[in-house]
Design an enzyme around this catalytic site. Structure first.
Site, PDB file in Angstrom:
ATOM      1  CB  CYS A  49     -45.293 -14.530  27.697  1.00 51.32           C
ATOM      2  SG  CYS A  49     -44.361 -16.048  27.531  1.00 51.32           S
ATOM      3  N   GLY A  50     -44.287 -15.648  30.576  1.00 51.22           N
ATOM      4  CA  GLY A  50     -43.455 -15.835  31.750  1.00 51.22           C
ATOM      5  C   GLY A  50     -41.816 -15.367  31.081  1.00 51.22           C
TER       6      GLY A  50
END
Length: 184
Positions: A60-61
């Site tokens: 995930c970012g």
């Protein structure tokens, strides 16, 4: 001598029952740790502590937030803070293999706080802890790295969106850590 043994046993049973009664309903939960045979008992491990609960994902970012979460944990763990990570694939960004998740947490980010086996954190299939947390807070995770604060008394305090960094929680954590906790 037999009377002394019986009385001691009764005191131990009473003390154990009182400890169980004092655990909040929210913390009445056990889960397997990531890549471990150990089970984490929330009542036993978190009672009297400020808890940051976060649903995590390896791809995930927001995954770099592991660094900030670990920094908070290291800075305040001796004052009563615990961070607990719940890896989840609810948003299709977690590995299937626990070994890969563990590598991201433990090797890439040096996480030492408790991380649990992957589970569901949203909807009707959510693990029992998140079902209770989502109901109490009125807020289910909208994305990975959604954060929840639980006070020393085991009660829900607040929830924070994924874009709220661990560093932005620090003043709230300091305030909660300054509150004394007394067993009834």
């Amino acid at each position: 001598m037999k009377i002394l043994i019986v009385l001691t046993s009764m005191l131990l049973i009473t003390a154990s029952a009182n400890a169980t009664e004092q655990c909040s309903d929210l913390l009445n939960y056990q889960a397997a740790k990531l890549r471990s045979s150990e089970t984490l008992d929330f009542c036993q491990s978190f009672q009297g502590k400020v808890v940051v609960v976060v649903n995590t994902a390896s791809n995930c970012g927001y995954t770099p937030q592991f660094k900030g979460l670990e920094a908070l944990y290291q800075k305040y763990k001796n004052k009563g803070l615990v961070v607990v990570g719940f890896p989840s694939n609810d948003f299709n960004q977690e590995f299937d293999a626990a070994e890969k998740t563990a590598n991201v947490c433990y090797i890439n980010y040096g996480v030492t706080f408790p991380v649990l086996e992957k589970s569901v954190v949203t909807g009707s299939l959510a693990n029992p802890f998140f079902k209770k947390l989502n109901k109490i807070s009125g807020k289910a995770p909208e994305w990975n790295f959604y954060k929840y604060l639980i006070g020393r008394d085991g009660q829900f305090i607040d929830a924070f969106a994924s874009n709220v960094t661990p560093e932005q929680l620090e003043s709230k954590i300091i305030s909660l850590l300054s509150q004394k906790y007394f067993l009834n």
